[in-house]
Design a protein around this motif. Sequence first.
Motif, PDB file in Angstrom:
ATOM      1  N   UNK A   1       3.246  10.340 -10.532  1.00  0.00           N
ATOM      2  CA  UNK A   1       2.332  10.741 -11.424  1.00  0.00           C
ATOM      3  C   UNK A   1       1.504  11.852 -10.706  1.00  0.00           C
ATOM      4  N   UNK A   2       1.282  12.060  -9.674  1.00  0.00           N
ATOM      5  CA  UNK A   2       0.657  13.151  -8.932  1.00  0.00           C
ATOM      6  C   UNK A   2       1.399  14.296  -9.182  1.00  0.00           C
ATOM      7  N   UNK A   3       2.593  14.234  -8.728  1.00  0.00           N
ATOM      8  CA  UNK A   3       3.614  15.288  -8.486  1.00  0.00           C
ATOM      9  C   UNK A   3       3.766  16.051 -10.026  1.00  0.00           C
TER      10      UNK A   3
ATOM     11  N   UNK B   1       4.973   5.935  -4.964  1.00  0.00           N
ATOM     12  CA  UNK B   1       5.507   5.820  -6.322  1.00  0.00           C
ATOM     13  C   UNK B   1       4.354   6.513  -7.058  1.00  0.00           C
ATOM     14  N   UNK B   2       3.146   6.521  -6.792  1.00  0.00           N
ATOM     15  CA  UNK B   2       2.028   7.188  -7.625  1.00  0.00           C
ATOM     16  C   UNK B   2       2.237   8.541  -7.203  1.00  0.00           C
ATOM     17  N   UNK B   3       2.206   8.988  -5.995  1.00  0.00           N
ATOM     18  CA  UNK B   3       2.312  10.299  -5.612  1.00  0.00           C
ATOM     19  C   UNK B   3       3.516  11.093  -6.390  1.00  0.00           C
TER      20      UNK B   3
ATOM     21  N   UNK C   1       0.936  -1.269   0.174  1.00  0.00           N
ATOM     22  CA  UNK C   1      -0.123   0.082   0.081  1.00  0.00           C
ATOM     23  C   UNK C   1       0.779   1.360   0.012  1.00  0.00           C
ATOM     24  N   UNK C   2       1.981   1.476   0.901  1.00  0.00           N
ATOM     25  CA  UNK C   2       2.496   2.697   1.213  1.00  0.00           C
ATOM     26  C   UNK C   2       3.394   2.836   0.036  1.00  0.00           C
ATOM     27  N   UNK C   3       4.435   1.673  -0.529  1.00  0.00           N
ATOM     28  CA  UNK C   3       5.238   2.196  -1.600  1.00  0.00           C
ATOM     29  C   UNK C   3       4.472   2.551  -2.870  1.00  0.00           C
TER      30      UNK C   3
END
Length: 384
Positions: free
Chosen positions: A302-304, A297-299, A291-293
């Motif tokens: 992708x999101x940043x 990684x997505x944050x 969950x956390x990694x």
Amino acid sequence: MDLEKPPAGPPAGPPAQPPVREPAREPEGCLVVAIRLPVRIVVLVLVVPVRMVWDALVVVGRFLRDTVLRPLGRALLWLGKALFVLPLIGLWRYVVVPLGKALGWLVQVLLVMPVVWSYRYVLTPVGHGIAWLARGIGAGLAWLYARLLTPVGHACRWLLKGIGALLAAVGVGAYTAVAWLVRYLVVVPARWVHRWILAPVGRAIAWCARGVWRLLALLVTGIGLVLYWAARILVVLPALALWRWVLVPVGRFLAVVAREVGDALGHAWRIAGRISRAVGRFLGTLFRWIFVEPVRWAYRTVLTPVGHVVRDAVLRPAARAARSVGRATRQTLAAARETARQARADVRRMLFGESRERAAVGRREPSEGETRTLGRSTTALTKD
């Protein structure tokens, strides 16, 4: 090279302390070794779920304490302080203290001052007068005692001494006569009766009582011996055999089992703690990788970048456009206010005419061309 061995002498440093020996454990029998392993296995199987549940409850309790109970306690503390402490402090400071001071002043004025005045100007003079009167009465009574009562008392004492001496003489004679009569009428007959009648009868009764007592003692001793041996044979010896050959071995076996169970519980609790810690770390690592990694990684990947693109392409232009619109709106409103001000001024001139100009007032500050310097007297006190 010195080949001879030097003589042994005392060591130069402080004397070494003897090593501390651990207490020797008692030798364990085969029964203890045979009981220990299965007991530890069974206890470990039973204790591991309990320890894991306990550790889970501890983690949940700490989470609830840090996230719920502690903020709730602080909020309740603040609420209690706001609802109770501060009103009580205000009540004490602004109601009770002034009311107490007022009551103290009223008591001082209405009670203490009248009491002090009455004591000083009424009771004190009256007390001095009563004391003077009492001293006068005491002096009169002392004169009466010294001049009248003392001689009368001496005379009465002399008279009573004479009457007492007369009565003593009469009493001594009467006592002598009564004592002689009592001696020869009561004491001598009673002594004769005691010596020749009561003493022989009492000795005979005492001899009979001693015989009866010895007979009863022999009977009681025989019955006691019979009961003692019967109880010893029927009760004590079976109970002793039961204690020595049954209860003691069973108690020792149960003590060994209880000790091994206790040791096994402690050992299993420690091992279960390590197992629970390992399981917790595994679950934490699994949660982090599942969950956390991925979320990190997505944050990060992708999101940043999407947020940066949205910020640079949408939010900043929108903010600049909003600022320009706000600036234009403010300028338009300022122009509208200036136009309305000029229109009001024109209407006022058409209705009331031109307003008179105000007379120029001498300023005490230098003008723009005459600035203040260190070498010129252009201050407010020396300009005129």
